[in-house]
Design an enzyme around this catalytic site. Structure first.
Site, PDB file in Angstrom:
ATOM      1  N   ASP A  77       0.829  -1.224   0.000  1.00  0.00           N
ATOM      2  CA  ASP A  77       0.000   0.000   0.000  1.00  0.00           C
ATOM      3  C   ASP A  77       0.857   1.265   0.000  1.00  0.00           C
ATOM      4  O   ASP A  77       1.698   1.448   0.885  1.00  0.00           O
ATOM      5  CB  ASP A  77      -0.887   0.043   1.243  1.00  0.00           C
ATOM      6  CG  ASP A  77      -1.906  -1.067   1.295  1.00  0.00           C
ATOM      7  OD1 ASP A  77      -1.860  -1.963   0.445  1.00  0.00           O
ATOM      8  OD2 ASP A  77      -2.748  -1.040   2.210  1.00  0.00           O
ATOM      9  N   GLU A 314     -11.756  -1.119   1.785  1.00  0.00           N
ATOM     10  CA  GLU A 314     -10.424  -0.723   2.237  1.00  0.00           C
ATOM     11  C   GLU A 314      -9.954   0.586   1.608  1.00  0.00           C
ATOM     12  O   GLU A 314     -10.318   0.928   0.490  1.00  0.00           O
ATOM     13  CB  GLU A 314      -9.406  -1.808   1.874  1.00  0.00           C
ATOM     14  CG  GLU A 314      -9.789  -3.188   2.390  1.00  0.00           C
ATOM     15  CD  GLU A 314      -8.618  -4.149   2.354  1.00  0.00           C
ATOM     16  OE1 GLU A 314      -7.941  -4.267   3.380  1.00  0.00           O
ATOM     17  OE2 GLU A 314      -8.380  -4.774   1.308  1.00  0.00           O
TER      18      GLU A 314
HETATM   19  C1  FRU Z   1      -4.959  -3.188   1.919  1.00  0.00           C
HETATM   20  C2  FRU Z   1      -4.732  -3.399   3.398  1.00  0.00           C
HETATM   21  C3  FRU Z   1      -5.039  -2.138   4.183  1.00  0.00           C
HETATM   22  C4  FRU Z   1      -4.203  -2.300   5.416  1.00  0.00           C
HETATM   23  C5  FRU Z   1      -2.981  -3.041   4.881  1.00  0.00           C
HETATM   24  C6  FRU Z   1      -2.360  -4.033   5.844  1.00  0.00           C
HETATM   25  O1  FRU Z   1      -3.993  -3.751   1.097  1.00  0.00           O
HETATM   26  O2  FRU Z   1      -5.507  -4.486   3.859  1.00  0.00           O
HETATM   27  O3  FRU Z   1      -6.407  -1.978   4.449  1.00  0.00           O
HETATM   28  O4  FRU Z   1      -3.905  -1.072   5.993  1.00  0.00           O
HETATM   29  O5  FRU Z   1      -3.369  -3.709   3.695  1.00  0.00           O
HETATM   30  O6  FRU Z   1      -1.220  -4.585   5.311  1.00  0.00           O
END
Ligand code: FRU
Length: 434
Positions: A77, A314
């Site tokens: 991310d 997300e």
């Molecule tokens: C999306 C996610 C986010 C979270 C992160 C954890 O890829 O699930 O929502 O912050 O990855 O690694």
């Protein structure tokens, strides 16, 4: 389980309340506030229309397009440093991005979430990225690991909003998630960019059990729990400031039900019956309004709920174009309720008012899907102010037919957004941040 007589907190009920009050001759501010803050619904009927088309299917990423920006690290991310108004910041000629990272050595791709830390990278041309290092001292950071994330610079100070997941004191990792912030000074010279966080990590928000489900209320029942991914947003229409984030609709998991509005139109309600497990899917896009300063936030009702449709909305974020708000979020195939088949993708909704009513883009909500023969190739798409979409390379198929974890930035896509329709119009060969 389908209970047509149950009391709806949704628009229909609010409208009735408003009508009653109008008849009585006094439009109370309390009712007005209810209407303004109403929660939009992503219904099963809308999600049932999800399908890949030429407009929403991303081109396949070829192996030569995958450039490791940090060969020793898993990188996923990612978000750019933005100005207060949401434009991508340039600090003395440099652009800065923040990414969730974990060392590769001895850590499988799925273990990476358990040790995630935020690092930053910088670039002059927005295409080739140099690693700056950790965005903070991990000893000082809150949570046993730090998840996504947004970053805003104002008056020379970088404000990094992140998810504090678990607690350092926990012996085993928990999925408790709290929204946190740390600020940092930024220095640049001809050799690059240096961030120095001043250590004042603070918790901004926790799930309250009234607007957002707490970990305890989730009773470990849903696919995965969420109260995370704070994203700073200044509303260009009102100048007011918000954090949007991923949450779950409030209430105890075992008492959740599917409501008529979660199904869709009356004719859809009459012809469909959700499986028993659908009621455990309660993804929501949460919102909190800024009070006196960047440490003071007040939870409001979710702006969007996907009850009985999807468990995880997300990394929600906005793009504003003309009079329209565009709310984007990412989700996985496996977090859709069992009666819905839909791909990992970027999904979006639009409204001419910040609090809704939001309607799904392209009727179903689907904006970007991976190609059918490489359905997990990218994830965590973020729409930038001019419609460029950044993401990371997830599990892609190699030319030898193996599945490999990319763990680096993916080529940037360009989206055309017009009224309530979108279309992928281009792919740049680089992970370009304009
Ligand atoms: C999306 C996610 C986010 C979270 C992160 C954890 O890829 O699930 O929502 O912050 O990855 O690694």
């Amino acid at each position: 389980m389908k209970n047509f007589l149950s009391i709806l907190k949704r628009k229909a009920v609010v409208t009735t309340a408003l009508a009653t009050t109008l008849v009585a001759g006094s439009l109370s501010t309390q009712v007005q506030a209810e209407v303004d803050e109403d929660t939009s619904v992503w219904s099963w009927e809308q999600a049932d229309k999800i399908e890949r088309t030429d407009e929403n299917t991303a081109p396949q990423i070829s192996e030569e397009e995958i450039k490791d920006i940090a060969p020793d690290l898993h990188v996923w991310d990612t978000w750019p440093l933005r100005n207060r108004d949401g434009s991508v910041a340039r600090v003395n000629g440099y652009k800065v991005i923040f990414s969730l990272t974990a060392k590769k050595e001895g850590v499988t791709p799925s273990e990476r979430h358990g040790i995630a830390k935020i690092r930053y990278f910088y670039s002059k041309d927005g295409k080739s990225w140099e690693m700056g290092g950790l965005a903070y001292d991990p000893e000082q950071a809150l949570g046993s690991r730090q998840w996504a994330g947004s970053a805003m610079i104002d008056d020379g100070k970088v404000n990094l909003f992140y998810t504090a997941t678990g607690r350092k004191s926990n012996e085993t990792k928990t999925y408790e998630q709290r929204l946190a912030k740390v600020s940092a000074d930024i220095e640049t010279n001809k050799d690059g960019v240096e961030l120095t966080s001043n250590g004042d990590h603070e918790i901004l928000l926790e799930a309250d059990g009234e607007h957002y489900q707490t970990l305890e209320q989730s009773e470990g029942k849903g696919v995965i729990y969420s109260f995370r991914d704070p994203w700073f947003f200044q509303d260009p229409k009102s100048g007011e400031e918000y954090l949007v984030f991923e949450g779950n609709s409030a209430g105890t998991a075992s008492e959740q039900t599917c409501q008529p509005a979660n199904y869709g139109s009356e004719s859809f309600q009459q012809t469909h019956d959700a499986p028993e497990d659908a009621k455990l899917y309660n993804g929501a896009v949460g919102i909190a309004k800024k009070g006196e300063d960047l440490s003071d936030w007040n939870l409001q009702k979710p702006i969007l709920e996907a009850d009985c449709v999807n468990q995880q909305l997300e990394r929600p974020h906005f793009m504003v174009k003309g009079n329209q708000y565009y709310l984007f979020t990412i989700t996985h195939k496996f977090t859709f309720a069992p009666q819905i088949t839909a791909p990992d993708g970027l999904y979006g909704f639009t409204s001419d008012s910040l609090h809704g009513d939001y309607k799904p883009l392209n009727d179903s909500g689907l904006v970007i899907a991976n190609p059918e023969n490489d359905p997990l190739q990218a994830y965590s798409w973020v729409v930038l102010p001019h419609g460029e979409v950044s993401s990371f390379v997830n599990k892609y198929n190699t030319e030898d037919g193996e599945q490999k974890f990319g763990g680096t930035l993916a080529p940037t896509l360009k989206l055309s957004v017009h009224k309530d329709e979108t279309k992928i119009v281009n792919e740049s060969k680089f992970p370009k941040i304009k």
